[in-house]
Design an enzyme around this catalytic site. Structure first.
Site, short mmCIF file in Angstrom:
data_model
loop_
_atom_site.label_atom_id
_atom_site.label_comp_id
_atom_site.label_asym_id
_atom_site.label_seq_id
_atom_site.Cartn_x
_atom_site.Cartn_y
_atom_site.Cartn_z
N GLY A 330 68.94 19.95 61.62
CA GLY A 330 69.45 21.05 62.42
C GLY A 330 70.88 21.36 62.02
O GLY A 330 71.49 20.66 61.21
N LEU A 331 71.43 22.39 62.59
CA LEU A 331 72.79 22.81 62.28
C LEU A 331 73.81 21.78 62.75
O LEU A 331 73.54 20.96 63.63
CB LEU A 331 73.09 24.16 62.94
CG LEU A 331 72.31 25.37 62.44
CD1 LEU A 331 72.57 26.56 63.35
CD2 LEU A 331 72.69 25.69 61.00
N SER A 332 74.99 21.84 62.14
CA SER A 332 76.09 21.01 62.62
C SER A 332 76.39 21.38 64.07
O SER A 332 76.49 22.55 64.42
CB SER A 332 77.33 21.25 61.75
OG SER A 332 78.43 20.51 62.24
N GLY A 335 73.41 18.50 67.87
CA GLY A 335 73.19 17.29 68.66
C GLY A 335 72.31 16.27 67.99
O GLY A 335 71.80 15.35 68.65
N LYS A 336 72.12 16.35 66.69
CA LYS A 336 71.24 15.44 65.96
C LYS A 336 71.65 13.99 66.14
O LYS A 336 70.84 13.13 66.51
CB LYS A 336 71.25 15.79 64.45
CG LYS A 336 70.77 17.18 64.12
CD LYS A 336 70.78 17.44 62.64
CE LYS A 336 72.18 17.32 62.03
NZ LYS A 336 73.13 18.30 62.60
N SER A 337 72.92 13.68 65.84
CA SER A 337 73.38 12.29 65.90
C SER A 337 73.35 11.75 67.33
O SER A 337 73.01 10.58 67.56
CB SER A 337 74.81 12.19 65.33
OG SER A 337 74.82 12.54 63.96
N SER A 404 70.45 18.50 56.30
CA SER A 404 69.36 18.70 55.31
C SER A 404 68.86 20.14 55.34
O SER A 404 67.75 20.41 55.78
CB SER A 404 68.21 17.72 55.54
OG SER A 404 67.83 17.66 56.89
#
Length: 495
Positions: A330-332, A335-337, A404
């Site tokens: 997903g975009l920076s 909230g991925k991390s 990615s």
């Protein structure tokens, strides 16, 4: 994907061409009468004489070259008024890389230049100088006009200064000569390798990035392949070698390629049929490049996989879990991390064995040498994909949190693993939400021009088209989203 194995065999060259049976490849821009000239020559010679094939574009040209049997003569057509252009140089360069050592040069449109000898002499001199740098040993240039039949079949009465043969007479004279270009290759056995060096002509509007996986077709075989290194870019007009990290349309470069399966081949200059190949985009079957093999790379012939007594299955059984990769994309600022961290905490609390790979953290070590250009992003994900595979081999549930941005590289990681081991999780937050959050101040820098190649601003993001799980990160909190990931793992039987 179709993979085939093959036993190497000889690249059998036909006997020297008999008179009337030598193929002649006619090359030149389509708007200067290349097709018309070829048709006039065909009409003049009739059946049983040299066959003429038009190759106005490099892929067609190379296909004709590899299918032609005896090594053909190459007839290059240029316009007297336009002069020697990059396309004329490109055809000569490709011919030389295929072992051609004799060229015919037809200079058309002489009537528009008032039949001037100095114009013809200048063009002949220019191309002869270029051809000599390529190793072309003989260049025969003929002035002519398509308006009438000047010097095509009959001698011209308007070229008193030219005493050479007509184009047809020269072609027929060439047909009586044995090819003689590759006698030493007549019985040479094919090589077999999963790596080789090649001249690559890039044809796609999208750039080539080293590390990206394409489909390679060589003769009647098809395997996955990637460019592992761009050795240099070749400036076609000057033959200058230049460094490059990517290839753009019409670029010609010398590259190393790595295949996922060894194939038999010959150098293109010895046997075009087993030395020329094509690259295709893997999902749309779009032709993106054509290539000519220079030589094999024997770098891994002494490497063998060692059969271990403790394998992935035994490690997974000891951990009482099914190993997999949870790939958060997903975009920076999406909230991925944060979500990945919450998921790992829950897995740890349940006694599961995990490893979290985070984009920023990996760039402090393994990938500290990489920047944020598109080509570096491709290499970043390639390395992380290989590490993720090792983590799965260790029996771990592996969480990977990376922007990615390209579908191709996410697909590449999926294909490194067995079916069901890669779960693509799209942390979906709109750009305006991510930019409003901007936890690291990156969007602000990117908008100010201080952070080039930033995904979503001046570098593209390709969202998953069919993710295993979509998380509406612009609507729900991190704990709720983490719960959806845990539910996915349960439904897939991973826990």
């Amino acid at each position: 994907m179709r993979h085939t194995s093959a036993t190497p065999g000889p690249c059998l060259q036909p006997a020297p061409a008999l008179s009337g049976h030598l193929p002649v490849l006619v090359s030149g821009a389509p708007d200067i009468g290349t097709q018309v000239l070829a048709e006039r020559l065909r009409d003049a010679v009739g059946s049983g004489s040299p066959s003429f094939h038009v190759g106005e574009h490099p892929p067609h040209w190379l296909a004709r070259m590899s299918d032609s049997g005896p090594q053909p003569r190459v007839l290059l057509v240029v316009d007297a008024q336009r002069g020697i252009d990059t396309e004329a140089h490109r055809f000569g360069l490709l011919a030389s890389q295929l072992g051609i050592r004799r060229l015919l040069l037809a200079v058309t449109g002489m009537e528009r230049m008032d039949w001037r000898e100095d114009v013809f002499a200048r063009l002949r001199h220019q191309y002869r100088a270029y051809a000599e740098r390529l190793g072309i040993e003989q260049l025969t240039a003929i002035p002519l006009s398509l308006k009438g039949d000047d010097n095509i079949v009959e001698p011209s009465g308007r070229l008193s200064w030219y005493q050479g043969p007509t184009l047809l007479a020269q072609v027929q004279a060439e047909a009586k000569l044995p090819s003689g270009e590759r006698p030493e290759a007549a019985d040479a056995p094919s090589q077999v390798s999963d790596q080789f060096a090649a001249h690559l002509l890039w044809l796609d509007d999208q750039p080539l990035y080293p590390g990206r996986v394409y489909r390679l077709r060589l003769n009647d075989r098809e395997v996955d392949a990637r460019v592992s290194e761009i050795k240099h870019l070749l400036q076609v007009d000057t033959l200058e070698r230049m460094a490059a990290k990517r290839l753009r349309r019409d670029d010609l470069a010398f590259c190393n390629l790595a295949l996922d399966q060894a194939l038999p081949f010959n150098a293109a200059g010895e046997c075009p049929a087993t030395g020329t190949f094509r690259l295709y985009e893997r999902t749309q079957d779009t032709l993106v490049a054509c290539g000519l093999i220079a030589f094999g790379l024997r770098r891994a012939t002494n490497l063998h996989r060692h059969a271990m007594k403790v394998d992935k299955a035994s490690r997974a059984a000891a951990n009482a879990q099914k190993p997999c990769v949870l790939w958060f994309t997903g975009l920076s600022g999406a909230g991925k991390s944060t979500v990945a961290d919450r998921v790992e905490q829950r897995l740890q609390a349940a006694g599961k064995r995990t490893m979290l790979l985070d984009g920023d953290n990996v760039r402090h070590g393994l990938n500290r040498d990489l920047g944020f250009t598109d080509e570096d992003r491709v290499e970043n994900i390639r390395r992380v994909g290989e590490v993720s595979k090792l983590m799965v081999e260790a029996g771990l549930i592996t969480l990977a949190s990376f922007i990615s941005p390209f579908r191709s590289e996410r697909r590449m990681v999926r294909e490194l693993l067995e079916d069901g081991e890669f779960l693509e999780i799209f942390v979906d937050a709109p750009l305006e939400v991510c930019e409003a959050r901007d936890p690291k101040g990156l969007y602000k820098k990117a908008r100010a021009g201080a952070l080039p190649n930033f995904t979503g601003i001046d570098s593209p993001y390709e969202p998953p088209q069919a993710p295993d799980l979509r998380l509406p990160a612009g609507e729900l909190d991190a704990d709720t989203l983490a719960g959806q990931v845990i539910d996915l793992l349960r439904r897939r039987g991973m826990l």
